[in-house]
Design a protein around this motif. Structure first.
Motif, PDB file in Angstrom:
ATOM      1  N   LEU A  17      -0.510   0.182  -8.714  1.00 26.76           N
ATOM      2  CA  LEU A  17      -1.070   0.704  -9.964  1.00 26.76           C
ATOM      3  C   LEU A  17      -1.892  -0.378 -10.661  1.00 26.76           C
ATOM      4  CD1 LEU A  17      -1.287   2.761 -12.306  1.00 26.76           C
ATOM      5  CD2 LEU A  17       0.954   1.928 -13.100  1.00 26.76           C
ATOM      6  N   LEU A  18      -3.170  -0.095 -10.886  1.00 25.07           N
ATOM      7  CA  LEU A  18      -4.050  -1.007 -11.599  1.00 25.07           C
ATOM      8  C   LEU A  18      -3.951  -0.762 -13.104  1.00 25.07           C
ATOM      9  CD1 LEU A  18      -7.187  -0.824  -9.283  1.00 25.07           C
ATOM     10  CD2 LEU A  18      -5.578  -2.727  -9.497  1.00 25.07           C
ATOM     11  N   PRO A  19      -4.166  -1.797 -13.914  1.00 26.49           N
ATOM     12  CA  PRO A  19      -3.992  -1.642 -15.366  1.00 26.49           C
ATOM     13  C   PRO A  19      -4.995  -0.701 -16.021  1.00 26.49           C
ATOM     14  CG  PRO A  19      -3.928  -3.967 -14.738  1.00 26.49           C
ATOM     15  CD  PRO A  19      -4.379  -3.203 -13.528  1.00 26.49           C
ATOM     16  N   THR A  20      -6.249  -0.669 -15.531  1.00 30.65           N
ATOM     17  CA  THR A  20      -7.285   0.100 -16.219  1.00 30.65           C
ATOM     18  C   THR A  20      -8.176   0.855 -15.242  1.00 30.65           C
ATOM     19  OG1 THR A  20      -8.987  -1.637 -16.187  1.00 30.65           O
ATOM     20  CG2 THR A  20      -7.374  -1.717 -17.995  1.00 30.65           C
ATOM     21  N   ARG A  21      -8.889   1.819 -15.783  1.00 30.32           N
ATOM     22  CA  ARG A  21      -9.866   2.565 -14.986  1.00 30.32           C
ATOM     23  C   ARG A  21     -11.008   1.661 -14.537  1.00 30.32           C
ATOM     24  NH1 ARG A  21     -14.199   6.886 -15.841  1.00 30.32           N
ATOM     25  NH2 ARG A  21     -13.787   8.358 -14.149  1.00 30.32           N
ATOM     26  N   ASP A  57      -1.561  -1.427  10.735  1.00 30.79           N
ATOM     27  CA  ASP A  57      -0.503  -0.740  11.473  1.00 30.79           C
ATOM     28  C   ASP A  57      -0.423   0.748  11.137  1.00 30.79           C
ATOM     29  OD1 ASP A  57       1.002  -2.673  13.162  1.00 30.79           O
ATOM     30  OD2 ASP A  57       1.204  -3.732  11.272  1.00 30.79           O
ATOM     31  N   GLY A  58      -1.385   1.251  10.389  1.00 29.56           N
ATOM     32  CA  GLY A  58      -1.380   2.667  10.045  1.00 29.56           C
ATOM     33  C   GLY A  58      -0.555   3.006   8.824  1.00 29.56           C
ATOM     34  N   ILE A  59      -0.049   2.011   8.093  1.00 29.94           N
ATOM     35  CA  ILE A  59       0.703   2.259   6.857  1.00 29.94           C
ATOM     36  C   ILE A  59      -0.291   2.577   5.745  1.00 29.94           C
ATOM     37  CG2 ILE A  59       2.229   1.242   5.127  1.00 29.94           C
ATOM     38  CD1 ILE A  59       3.351  -0.543   7.391  1.00 29.94           C
ATOM     39  N   THR A  60      -0.063   3.663   5.036  1.00 33.55           N
ATOM     40  CA  THR A  60      -0.977   4.086   3.983  1.00 33.55           C
ATOM     41  C   THR A  60      -0.641   3.397   2.661  1.00 33.55           C
ATOM     42  OG1 THR A  60      -1.241   6.241   5.039  1.00 33.55           O
ATOM     43  CG2 THR A  60      -1.906   6.074   2.734  1.00 33.55           C
ATOM     44  N   VAL A  61      -1.693   2.959   1.986  1.00 29.15           N
ATOM     45  CA  VAL A  61      -1.581   2.310   0.680  1.00 29.15           C
ATOM     46  C   VAL A  61      -2.448   3.087  -0.307  1.00 29.15           C
ATOM     47  CG1 VAL A  61      -1.789   0.150  -0.600  1.00 29.15           C
ATOM     48  CG2 VAL A  61      -1.459   0.092   1.897  1.00 29.15           C
ATOM     49  N   GLU A  62      -1.870   3.445  -1.426  1.00 30.77           N
ATOM     50  CA  GLU A  62      -2.643   4.045  -2.512  1.00 30.77           C
ATOM     51  C   GLU A  62      -2.897   2.978  -3.573  1.00 30.77           C
ATOM     52  OE1 GLU A  62      -2.114   7.339  -6.121  1.00 30.77           O
ATOM     53  OE2 GLU A  62      -0.868   7.516  -4.323  1.00 30.77           O
ATOM     54  N   VAL A  63      -4.112   2.905  -4.053  1.00 29.37           N
ATOM     55  CA  VAL A  63      -4.455   2.056  -5.195  1.00 29.37           C
ATOM     56  C   VAL A  63      -4.981   3.001  -6.267  1.00 29.37           C
ATOM     57  CG1 VAL A  63      -5.864   0.147  -6.045  1.00 29.37           C
ATOM     58  CG2 VAL A  63      -4.976   0.101  -3.684  1.00 29.37           C
ATOM     59  N   GLU A 114     -20.982  -4.164 -15.222  1.00 35.50           N
ATOM     60  CA  GLU A 114     -21.525  -5.241 -14.384  1.00 35.50           C
ATOM     61  C   GLU A 114     -20.442  -6.185 -13.875  1.00 35.50           C
ATOM     62  OE1 GLU A 114     -24.712  -5.173 -13.515  1.00 35.50           O
ATOM     63  OE2 GLU A 114     -24.837  -3.340 -14.729  1.00 35.50           O
ATOM     64  N   THR A 115     -19.193  -5.896 -14.148  1.00 37.07           N
ATOM     65  CA  THR A 115     -18.112  -6.798 -13.749  1.00 37.07           C
ATOM     66  C   THR A 115     -17.752  -6.599 -12.290  1.00 37.07           C
ATOM     67  OG1 THR A 115     -16.471  -5.201 -14.520  1.00 37.07           O
ATOM     68  CG2 THR A 115     -17.165  -6.909 -16.072  1.00 37.07           C
ATOM     69  N   ARG A 116     -17.155  -7.603 -11.671  1.00 36.44           N
ATOM     70  CA  ARG A 116     -16.853  -7.584 -10.252  1.00 36.44           C
ATOM     71  C   ARG A 116     -15.354  -7.699 -10.005  1.00 36.44           C
ATOM     72  NH1 ARG A 116     -21.348  -6.178  -7.574  1.00 36.44           N
ATOM     73  NH2 ARG A 116     -20.643  -7.321  -5.728  1.00 36.44           N
ATOM     74  N   TRP A 117     -14.937  -7.210  -8.853  1.00 36.72           N
ATOM     75  CA  TRP A 117     -13.543  -7.326  -8.410  1.00 36.72           C
ATOM     76  C   TRP A 117     -13.216  -8.799  -8.146  1.00 36.72           C
ATOM     77  CZ3 TRP A 117      -9.179  -4.710  -8.277  1.00 36.72           C
ATOM     78  CH2 TRP A 117      -8.183  -5.018  -7.336  1.00 36.72           C
ATOM     79  N   GLN A 118     -12.155  -9.273  -8.762  1.00 38.62           N
ATOM     80  CA  GLN A 118     -11.732 -10.661  -8.602  1.00 38.62           C
ATOM     81  C   GLN A 118     -10.355 -10.754  -7.954  1.00 38.62           C
ATOM     82  OE1 GLN A 118     -13.738 -13.248  -9.328  1.00 38.62           O
ATOM     83  NE2 GLN A 118     -15.335 -11.809  -9.992  1.00 38.62           N
ATOM     84  N   GLY A 119      -9.980  -9.750  -7.201  1.00 38.47           N
ATOM     85  CA  GLY A 119      -8.649  -9.718  -6.598  1.00 38.47           C
ATOM     86  C   GLY A 119      -7.674  -8.982  -7.490  1.00 38.47           C
ATOM     87  N   ALA A 120      -6.454  -8.823  -6.999  1.00 42.27           N
ATOM     88  CA  ALA A 120      -5.435  -8.053  -7.722  1.00 42.27           C
ATOM     89  C   ALA A 120      -5.214  -8.639  -9.105  1.00 42.27           C
ATOM     90  CB  ALA A 120      -4.135  -8.062  -6.939  1.00 42.27           C
ATOM     91  N   PRO A 121      -5.435  -7.860 -10.162  1.00 39.95           N
ATOM     92  CA  PRO A 121      -5.254  -8.396 -11.516  1.00 39.95           C
ATOM     93  C   PRO A 121      -3.787  -8.660 -11.814  1.00 39.95           C
ATOM     94  CG  PRO A 121      -5.713  -6.040 -11.585  1.00 39.95           C
ATOM     95  CD  PRO A 121      -5.899  -6.471 -10.164  1.00 39.95           C
ATOM     96  N   ALA A 122      -3.551  -9.522 -12.791  1.00 42.95           N
ATOM     97  CA  ALA A 122      -2.183  -9.921 -13.132  1.00 42.95           C
ATOM     98  C   ALA A 122      -1.304  -8.727 -13.483  1.00 42.95           C
ATOM     99  CB  ALA A 122      -2.216 -10.920 -14.282  1.00 42.95           C
ATOM    100  N   GLY A 123      -1.895  -7.676 -14.049  1.00 43.36           N
ATOM    101  CA  GLY A 123      -1.113  -6.522 -14.481  1.00 43.36           C
ATOM    102  C   GLY A 123      -0.878  -5.472 -13.425  1.00 43.36           C
ATOM    103  N   MET A 124      -1.313  -5.705 -12.193  1.00 40.70           N
ATOM    104  CA  MET A 124      -1.043  -4.735 -11.126  1.00 40.70           C
ATOM    105  C   MET A 124       0.465  -4.644 -10.882  1.00 40.70           C
ATOM    106  SD  MET A 124      -2.081  -4.872  -7.064  1.00 40.70           S
ATOM    107  CE  MET A 124      -3.715  -4.161  -7.134  1.00 40.70           C
ATOM    108  N   THR A 125       0.966  -3.438 -10.681  1.00 38.23           N
ATOM    109  CA  THR A 125       2.380  -3.227 -10.380  1.00 38.23           C
ATOM    110  C   THR A 125       2.522  -2.256  -9.214  1.00 38.23           C
ATOM    111  OG1 THR A 125       2.583  -1.366 -11.916  1.00 38.23           O
ATOM    112  CG2 THR A 125       3.047  -3.567 -12.799  1.00 38.23           C
ATOM    113  N   LEU A 126       3.743  -2.114  -8.737  1.00 38.29           N
ATOM    114  CA  LEU A 126       4.043  -1.065  -7.772  1.00 38.29           C
ATOM    115  C   LEU A 126       4.344   0.188  -8.582  1.00 38.29           C
ATOM    116  CD1 LEU A 126       4.508  -0.566  -4.667  1.00 38.29           C
ATOM    117  CD2 LEU A 126       6.934  -0.709  -5.203  1.00 38.29           C
TER     118      LEU A 126
END
Length: 285
Positions: free
Chosen positions: A80-84, A118-124, A158-170
Protein backbone atom coordinates in the motif's frame (compact mmCIF):
# COMPACT_ATOMS: atom_id res chain seq x y z
CA UNK A 1 -20.39 -9.20 11.43
CA UNK A 2 -18.28 -6.75 13.44
CA UNK A 3 -14.60 -7.50 13.93
CA UNK A 4 -13.49 -8.93 17.24
CA UNK A 5 -10.03 -7.53 16.53
CA UNK A 6 -9.06 -4.02 17.68
CA UNK A 7 -9.34 -1.27 15.09
CA UNK A 8 -5.56 -0.74 15.08
CA UNK A 9 -4.79 -4.34 14.17
CA UNK A 10 -2.30 -4.40 11.29
CA UNK A 11 -0.40 -6.75 9.03
CA UNK A 12 3.28 -7.33 9.69
CA UNK A 13 6.11 -8.83 7.65
CA UNK A 14 5.76 -11.82 5.34
CA UNK A 15 8.29 -14.43 4.27
CA UNK A 16 8.33 -15.85 0.74
CA UNK A 17 9.84 -19.02 -0.68
CA UNK A 18 11.68 -18.31 -3.92
CA UNK A 19 13.87 -20.38 -6.21
CA UNK A 20 16.64 -17.79 -6.43
CA UNK A 21 16.82 -15.10 -3.74
CA UNK A 22 19.37 -13.08 -5.72
CA UNK A 23 17.18 -12.98 -8.82
CA UNK A 24 13.98 -12.11 -6.96
CA UNK A 25 15.81 -9.59 -4.78
CA UNK A 26 17.17 -7.82 -7.85
CA UNK A 27 13.63 -7.66 -9.27
CA UNK A 28 12.29 -6.24 -5.98
CA UNK A 29 14.92 -3.53 -5.97
CA UNK A 30 14.55 -2.62 -9.64
CA UNK A 31 10.77 -2.87 -9.99
CA UNK A 32 9.23 -2.46 -6.53
CA UNK A 33 11.92 -0.07 -5.29
CA UNK A 34 12.29 -1.97 -2.03
CA UNK A 35 15.48 -1.46 -0.03
CA UNK A 36 17.75 -4.29 1.08
CA UNK A 37 17.83 -4.30 4.89
CA UNK A 38 19.87 -7.47 5.38
CA UNK A 39 21.35 -10.27 3.31
CA UNK A 40 22.89 -13.61 4.14
CA UNK A 41 23.24 -16.96 2.42
CA UNK A 42 19.88 -17.86 0.90
CA UNK A 43 17.94 -15.19 2.81
CA UNK A 44 17.36 -11.47 2.41
CA UNK A 45 15.04 -8.88 3.94
CA UNK A 46 13.50 -5.95 2.08
CA UNK A 47 11.65 -2.89 3.30
CA UNK A 48 11.19 0.83 2.93
CA UNK A 49 13.49 3.80 3.31
CA UNK A 50 12.30 3.90 6.93
CA UNK A 51 14.00 0.49 7.38
CA UNK A 52 10.81 -1.41 8.22
CA UNK A 53 11.21 -5.05 7.10
CA UNK A 54 8.15 -5.99 5.04
CA UNK A 55 9.28 -8.93 2.89
CA UNK A 56 11.82 -11.65 3.64
CA UNK A 57 12.98 -14.03 0.94
CA UNK A 58 13.98 -17.60 1.74
CA UNK A 59 15.71 -19.40 -1.08
CA UNK A 60 14.49 -22.92 -1.87
CA UNK A 61 16.63 -24.12 -4.80
CA UNK A 62 14.46 -25.85 -7.37
CA UNK A 63 11.22 -24.37 -6.03
CA UNK A 64 8.52 -24.72 -8.67
CA UNK A 65 7.09 -21.49 -10.12
CA UNK A 66 3.47 -20.64 -9.44
CA UNK A 67 1.36 -21.92 -12.36
CA UNK A 68 -0.75 -19.53 -14.39
CA UNK A 69 -4.01 -20.53 -12.69
CA UNK A 70 -2.55 -20.40 -9.18
CA UNK A 71 -2.42 -22.83 -6.28
CA UNK A 72 -4.48 -23.08 -3.14
CA UNK A 73 -2.68 -20.65 -0.85
CA UNK A 74 -1.34 -17.21 -1.69
CA UNK A 75 -3.09 -15.32 -4.51
CA UNK A 76 -1.17 -12.09 -3.96
CA UNK A 77 0.36 -9.84 -1.35
CA UNK A 78 -0.32 -6.13 -1.62
CA UNK A 79 1.91 -3.15 -0.91
CA UNK A 80 0.00 0.00 0.00
CA UNK A 81 1.43 3.35 -1.11
CA UNK A 82 0.71 6.46 0.98
CA UNK A 83 -0.75 8.62 -1.81
CA UNK A 84 -2.26 8.55 -5.27
CA UNK A 85 0.70 10.60 -6.51
CA UNK A 86 3.00 7.78 -5.35
CA UNK A 87 1.02 5.35 -7.48
CA UNK A 88 1.28 7.70 -10.44
CA UNK A 89 5.05 7.86 -10.02
CA UNK A 90 5.16 4.08 -9.77
CA UNK A 91 3.11 3.70 -12.95
CA UNK A 92 5.51 5.93 -14.87
CA UNK A 93 8.43 3.95 -13.45
CA UNK A 94 6.94 0.68 -14.71
CA UNK A 95 6.48 2.13 -18.17
CA UNK A 96 10.07 3.31 -18.23
CA UNK A 97 11.26 -0.12 -17.10
CA UNK A 98 9.01 -1.76 -19.72
CA UNK A 99 7.72 -4.07 -16.99
CA UNK A 100 4.44 -5.87 -17.86
CA UNK A 101 1.58 -5.29 -15.45
CA UNK A 102 -2.17 -5.46 -15.04
CA UNK A 103 -4.34 -2.85 -13.39
CA UNK A 104 -7.80 -2.12 -12.04
CA UNK A 105 -9.89 0.52 -10.34
CA UNK A 106 -11.61 -1.15 -7.37
CA UNK A 107 -13.56 2.01 -6.40
CA UNK A 108 -12.09 1.99 -2.89
CA UNK A 109 -8.56 1.75 -4.33
CA UNK A 110 -6.54 1.86 -7.52
CA UNK A 111 -4.26 -1.11 -8.12
CA UNK A 112 -1.41 -2.34 -10.27
CA UNK A 113 -0.56 -6.06 -10.47
CA UNK A 114 2.85 -7.52 -11.21
CA UNK A 115 4.37 -10.99 -11.29
CA UNK A 116 7.77 -11.72 -9.78
CA UNK A 117 10.31 -14.12 -11.36
CA UNK A 118 8.68 -17.14 -9.64
CA UNK A 119 5.15 -16.23 -10.69
CA UNK A 120 4.14 -14.77 -7.30
CA UNK A 121 1.68 -11.92 -7.81
CA UNK A 122 2.26 -8.56 -6.14
CA UNK A 123 -0.31 -5.79 -5.96
CA UNK A 124 0.86 -2.20 -5.52
CA UNK A 125 -2.02 0.12 -4.75
CA UNK A 126 -3.26 3.38 -3.25
CA UNK A 127 -6.49 3.81 -1.34
CA UNK A 128 -9.11 6.39 -2.11
CA UNK A 129 -10.24 8.48 0.90
CA UNK A 130 -12.42 6.35 3.16
CA UNK A 131 -15.28 8.84 3.07
CA UNK A 132 -15.63 8.20 -0.68
CA UNK A 133 -16.07 4.42 -0.40
CA UNK A 134 -19.49 3.16 -1.48
CA UNK A 135 -21.57 0.62 0.48
CA UNK A 136 -24.54 -1.65 -0.04
CA UNK A 137 -26.27 -3.17 2.98
CA UNK A 138 -23.31 -2.15 5.11
CA UNK A 139 -20.78 -3.89 2.84
CA UNK A 140 -18.15 -2.07 0.81
CA UNK A 141 -18.68 -2.13 -2.95
CA UNK A 142 -15.79 -3.21 -5.17
CA UNK A 143 -15.40 -2.74 -8.91
CA UNK A 144 -13.09 -4.00 -11.64
CA UNK A 145 -13.08 -0.84 -13.72
CA UNK A 146 -10.20 0.26 -15.96
CA UNK A 147 -7.45 2.20 -14.22
CA UNK A 148 -7.38 5.94 -14.87
CA UNK A 149 -3.74 5.94 -15.98
CA UNK A 150 -3.89 9.48 -17.34
CA UNK A 151 -5.25 10.79 -14.06
CA UNK A 152 -2.59 8.95 -12.06
CA UNK A 153 0.23 10.32 -14.18
CA UNK A 154 -1.21 13.83 -13.87
CA UNK A 155 -1.32 13.39 -10.08
CA UNK A 156 2.41 12.68 -10.05
CA UNK A 157 3.07 15.86 -12.06
CA UNK A 158 6.79 16.30 -12.71
CA UNK A 159 7.98 14.21 -9.77
CA UNK A 160 9.75 10.88 -10.22
CA UNK A 161 9.70 7.49 -8.50
CA UNK A 162 12.48 7.34 -5.92
CA UNK A 163 11.88 3.81 -4.67
CA UNK A 164 9.50 2.54 -2.01
CA UNK A 165 8.48 5.55 0.11
CA UNK A 166 8.92 5.44 3.88
CA UNK A 167 5.15 5.19 4.38
CA UNK A 168 4.64 2.08 2.24
CA UNK A 169 3.03 -0.76 4.21
CA UNK A 170 1.70 -4.24 3.63
CA UNK A 171 -1.93 -3.38 3.01
CA UNK A 172 -3.57 -6.77 2.53
CA UNK A 173 -3.19 -10.39 1.50
CA UNK A 174 -5.43 -12.43 -0.76
CA UNK A 175 -5.72 -16.23 -0.71
CA UNK A 176 -7.13 -18.99 -2.87
CA UNK A 177 -9.19 -21.37 -0.71
CA UNK A 178 -11.44 -24.35 -1.36
CA UNK A 179 -14.46 -23.39 0.75
CA UNK A 180 -15.66 -19.94 1.82
CA UNK A 181 -17.69 -21.34 4.71
CA UNK A 182 -14.59 -22.97 6.16
CA UNK A 183 -12.60 -19.79 5.46
CA UNK A 184 -15.21 -17.66 7.22
CA UNK A 185 -15.07 -19.85 10.32
CA UNK A 186 -11.30 -19.62 10.61
CA UNK A 187 -10.71 -16.01 9.58
CA UNK A 188 -13.78 -14.45 11.20
CA UNK A 189 -14.77 -16.69 14.13
CA UNK A 190 -11.17 -17.64 14.89
CA UNK A 191 -8.84 -14.79 13.98
CA UNK A 192 -11.63 -12.29 14.61
CA UNK A 193 -11.80 -10.30 11.39
CA UNK A 194 -15.11 -8.65 10.53
CA UNK A 195 -16.97 -8.87 7.24
CA UNK A 196 -15.97 -6.10 4.85
CA UNK A 197 -17.85 -7.44 1.85
CA UNK A 198 -19.34 -10.62 0.49
CA UNK A 199 -20.68 -8.89 -2.61
CA UNK A 200 -17.88 -10.12 -4.88
CA UNK A 201 -18.78 -13.43 -6.59
CA UNK A 202 -17.16 -16.45 -4.93
CA UNK A 203 -15.10 -14.26 -2.61
CA UNK A 204 -15.08 -12.89 0.91
CA UNK A 205 -13.21 -9.80 2.10
CA UNK A 206 -12.54 -9.44 5.84
CA UNK A 207 -10.88 -6.73 7.90
CA UNK A 208 -10.41 -4.93 11.20
CA UNK A 209 -11.29 -1.30 11.84
CA UNK A 210 -13.68 -1.04 8.88
CA UNK A 211 -10.91 -1.33 6.27
CA UNK A 212 -11.97 -2.55 2.81
CA UNK A 213 -9.96 -5.73 3.42
CA UNK A 214 -6.94 -6.95 5.27
CA UNK A 215 -7.54 -10.45 3.91
CA UNK A 216 -9.25 -11.51 0.70
CA UNK A 217 -10.48 -15.09 0.33
CA UNK A 218 -11.82 -16.69 -2.82
CA UNK A 219 -12.54 -20.05 -4.47
CA UNK A 220 -11.43 -19.03 -7.97
CA UNK A 221 -8.73 -21.73 -8.03
CA UNK A 222 -10.62 -24.38 -6.06
CA UNK A 223 -9.73 -27.06 -8.62
CA UNK A 224 -5.99 -26.49 -8.24
CA UNK A 225 -3.70 -28.38 -5.90
CA UNK A 226 -2.51 -26.94 -2.60
CA UNK A 227 0.78 -25.05 -2.51
CA UNK A 228 3.57 -27.14 -0.99
CA UNK A 229 6.97 -26.40 0.61
CA UNK A 230 8.61 -27.17 -2.76
CA UNK A 231 6.57 -24.50 -4.56
CA UNK A 232 7.44 -20.82 -4.68
CA UNK A 233 4.98 -19.07 -2.42
CA UNK A 234 4.29 -17.88 1.11
CA UNK A 235 6.06 -19.28 4.18
CA UNK A 236 4.02 -17.16 6.60
CA UNK A 237 2.37 -13.81 7.19
CA UNK A 238 2.14 -11.76 10.37
CA UNK A 239 -0.95 -10.50 12.18
CA UNK A 240 -0.06 -7.76 14.66
CA UNK A 241 -2.59 -6.97 17.41
CA UNK A 242 -1.96 -4.09 19.80
CA UNK A 243 -1.08 -5.87 23.03
CA UNK A 244 -0.83 -9.13 24.96
CA UNK A 245 -4.48 -9.04 26.04
CA UNK A 246 -5.65 -8.90 22.43
CA UNK A 247 -3.22 -11.65 21.43
CA UNK A 248 -4.45 -14.00 24.15
CA UNK A 249 -8.10 -13.29 23.35
CA UNK A 250 -7.33 -14.31 19.78
CA UNK A 251 -5.61 -17.47 21.04
CA UNK A 252 -8.70 -18.42 23.04
CA UNK A 253 -10.95 -18.00 20.00
CA UNK A 254 -8.73 -20.32 17.99
CA UNK A 255 -8.55 -22.85 20.82
CA UNK A 256 -12.36 -22.90 20.91
CA UNK A 257 -12.22 -24.02 17.28
CA UNK A 258 -9.61 -26.69 18.13
CA UNK A 259 -6.96 -24.95 16.03
CA UNK A 260 -3.47 -26.09 16.91
CA UNK A 261 -0.92 -23.42 17.73
CA UNK A 262 2.80 -23.32 18.32
CA UNK A 263 4.02 -20.91 20.98
CA UNK A 264 7.25 -18.99 20.46
CA UNK A 265 7.86 -16.66 23.37
CA UNK A 266 5.50 -13.70 23.10
CA UNK A 267 4.02 -14.86 19.78
CA UNK A 268 2.37 -17.96 18.37
CA UNK A 269 1.90 -19.52 14.97
CA UNK A 270 -1.16 -21.25 13.51
CA UNK A 271 -2.16 -22.54 10.10
CA UNK A 272 -5.38 -21.91 8.25
CA UNK A 273 -7.33 -24.93 6.89
CA UNK A 274 -5.14 -24.94 3.75
CA UNK A 275 -1.77 -24.80 5.47
CA UNK A 276 -1.18 -21.03 5.28
CA UNK A 277 0.93 -20.10 8.32
CA UNK A 278 0.09 -17.01 10.40
CA UNK A 279 2.32 -15.56 13.10
CA UNK A 280 0.32 -13.65 15.69
CA UNK A 281 2.28 -10.98 17.54
CA UNK A 282 1.50 -8.04 19.78
CA UNK A 283 2.91 -4.79 18.38
CA UNK A 284 3.45 -3.33 21.85
CA UNK A 285 5.07 -6.45 23.32
Amino acid sequence: MNAQLPDDTALGPIRLRVSDAGRTGAWMRRILGLHVLSEEAGRSVFGTAAAFPWVELREVPGAQPVPEHGLIGLYHYALLLPTRADLGRFLLHLREQEEPFGSSDHLFSEAIYLTDPDGITVEVYADRPRDTWAYRDGQVIATLDPLDARGLLAEARETRWQGAPAGMTLGHLHFYTRDLGVARRFYMDGLGFGLATGLIPDALFVSAGGYHHHVGLNVWAAGQRQSSPTDAGLDYWTLAVPDETDREALARRLQALAVRMRRDGASFEVQDPWGVAIRVVSSRA
